[in-house]
Design an enzyme around this catalytic site. Sequence first.
Site, mmCIF file in Angstrom:
data_model
loop_
_atom_site.group_PDB
_atom_site.id
_atom_site.type_symbol
_atom_site.label_atom_id
_atom_site.label_comp_id
_atom_site.label_asym_id
_atom_site.label_seq_id
_atom_site.Cartn_x
_atom_site.Cartn_y
_atom_site.Cartn_z
ATOM 1 N N ARG A 55 0.901 -1.016 0.117
ATOM 2 C CA ARG A 55 -0.048 0.100 -0.009
ATOM 3 C C ARG A 55 0.857 1.406 -0.118
ATOM 4 O O ARG A 55 1.722 1.449 0.977
ATOM 5 C CB ARG A 55 -0.777 0.182 1.263
ATOM 6 C CG ARG A 55 -2.054 -1.085 1.289
ATOM 7 C CD ARG A 55 -3.140 -0.829 2.195
ATOM 8 N NE ARG A 55 -3.844 -2.163 2.474
ATOM 9 C CZ ARG A 55 -4.969 -2.024 1.752
ATOM 10 N NH1 ARG A 55 -5.160 -1.029 0.604
ATOM 11 N NH2 ARG A 55 -5.784 -3.116 1.733
ATOM 12 N N THR A 99 -5.073 2.643 -6.108
ATOM 13 C CA THR A 99 -4.006 2.333 -7.306
ATOM 14 C C THR A 99 -4.229 3.323 -8.430
ATOM 15 O O THR A 99 -3.911 3.793 -9.215
ATOM 16 C CB THR A 99 -4.020 0.869 -7.556
ATOM 17 O OG1 THR A 99 -3.857 0.143 -6.437
ATOM 18 C CG2 THR A 99 -3.159 0.563 -8.652
ATOM 19 N N ASP A 132 -13.718 -5.528 -2.556
ATOM 20 C CA ASP A 132 -14.566 -4.785 -2.270
ATOM 21 C C ASP A 132 -15.615 -4.509 -3.268
ATOM 22 O O ASP A 132 -16.719 -3.805 -3.088
ATOM 23 C CB ASP A 132 -14.129 -3.477 -1.678
ATOM 24 C CG ASP A 132 -13.307 -3.689 -0.392
ATOM 25 O OD1 ASP A 132 -13.163 -4.693 0.330
ATOM 26 O OD2 ASP A 132 -12.408 -2.823 -0.104
ATOM 27 N N GLY A 172 -14.692 -4.800 4.155
ATOM 28 C CA GLY A 172 -15.390 -3.855 3.430
ATOM 29 C C GLY A 172 -15.634 -2.754 4.485
ATOM 30 O O GLY A 172 -16.633 -2.502 5.084
ATOM 31 N N ARG A 187 -21.649 -14.326 19.799
ATOM 32 C CA ARG A 187 -20.205 -14.339 19.453
ATOM 33 C C ARG A 187 -19.851 -13.942 18.461
ATOM 34 O O ARG A 187 -20.710 -13.650 17.431
ATOM 35 C CB ARG A 187 -19.913 -16.191 19.250
ATOM 36 C CG ARG A 187 -20.147 -17.081 20.474
ATOM 37 C CD ARG A 187 -18.758 -16.820 21.414
ATOM 38 N NE ARG A 187 -18.804 -17.895 22.310
ATOM 39 C CZ ARG A 187 -19.404 -17.875 23.570
ATOM 40 N NH1 ARG A 187 -20.279 -16.676 23.856
ATOM 41 N NH2 ARG A 187 -19.557 -18.652 24.547
ATOM 42 N N ARG A 230 -9.369 -13.054 1.444
ATOM 43 C CA ARG A 230 -8.395 -12.690 0.263
ATOM 44 C C ARG A 230 -7.465 -13.564 -0.039
ATOM 45 O O ARG A 230 -6.741 -13.457 -1.008
ATOM 46 C CB ARG A 230 -7.759 -11.208 0.694
ATOM 47 C CG ARG A 230 -8.366 -10.015 0.913
ATOM 48 C CD ARG A 230 -8.063 -8.588 0.486
ATOM 49 N NE ARG A 230 -6.678 -8.683 0.930
ATOM 50 C CZ ARG A 230 -6.199 -7.752 1.934
ATOM 51 N NH1 ARG A 230 -6.724 -6.697 2.183
ATOM 52 N NH2 ARG A 230 -4.670 -7.625 1.954
#
Length: 360
Positions: A77, A117, A139, A182, A278, A287
């Site tokens: 990143r 990007t 996403d 997300g 929970r 991913r």
Amino acid sequence: MAKMRIGILTSGGDCPGLNATIRGVAKATYETFGDNVEIVGIYDGYHGLIHGDYKEMTRSDFSGILTTGGTILGTKRTPYKMMQIIEDDNVDKVKEMKQTYKDLRLDCLFTLGGNGTHKTANMLSEEGLNVIGLPKTIDNDIYGTDVTFGFHSAVDIGTEVIDRIHTTANSHSRIMVIEIMGNKAGWLTLYSGIAGGADIILIPEIPYDIDKVSKACKKRADAGKAFSIIAVAEGAYDIEEAKMKKKERAQARAEAGIVTATTRIAKEIGFKTGLETRTVVPGHILRGGSPSAYDRVLATQFGAHAAKLLKTEKFGYSVAMVDGVITENPLADVAMKTKFVPENHQLVKTARSIGISFGD
Ligand code: F6P
């Protein structure tokens, strides 16, 4: 005659389908230009472009990677907002990226990545480089394309997570609050929530009311269904937080000792309903691994289309699918925008029509 030279990089968070797309671009480029093309793999996204970290690739580098997860080029990143800022290392990032492009004698740079990007890709294009973007992200929030590669693989994984939670939720009569990645957009939660049969879906685009979420769980329990599955997008927030700016929201959460919406939702539902709760956070599992069949097909289509744009010298565009057709959008139209879930999206309506609550 000098050979055509193209660069390729993957930037931002990884996802299944990056290698399949790299392969698609490379194979279609070799098919088009034969031995008149050389491909340079830039390591770790824009970081490699800044620091001149790359590899001269050969055809064999692109073989056998269709099914491999992650990215053979590595990724990092490198936030767009920092690109034009000179930090302590004194590196002028934009200047260095342009210099590497020049030093490598590139005719075009393919950038595979998400929203960040695309912002940098557009900036480089405006700086005069020949850039072609390819839309990647689990996403699915890149503006102007029906779908991004990586999304459907993540939907499959999210769905399996919810499936598996169902059985244990049922055995223990618990409310299971599952956090799906997300931060800004709820596409992944919406799709995997519907596919996995979640009872409640909470996404950033539809702020929730915790009383309504609790009531939905209670209603199910009163009807004899002692367990409930709540799919929560990582970036979901409630109706009070919706009135705040992003920074205020983060501050309010920090002051209340809340890390994520998921933990708070589970705690509050337990308190309000007396039901056992929970939390489950699959996180980066979403991913990981091999791309789905859908993503392999999409990656191949996107890669082949990118090579077509190169052939016609159509630079400054990002590959897209619009109404099911593979096409391209100007980078300038894509950058700086986000594709959110419209509140009245047909999937939201479908979910509501079968009784799924959005907590609103
Ligand atoms: O943009 C993809 C994404 O997986 C988001 O859903 C998530 O919020 C973020 O990346 C996580 O980023 P990182 O891998 O840097 O922790």
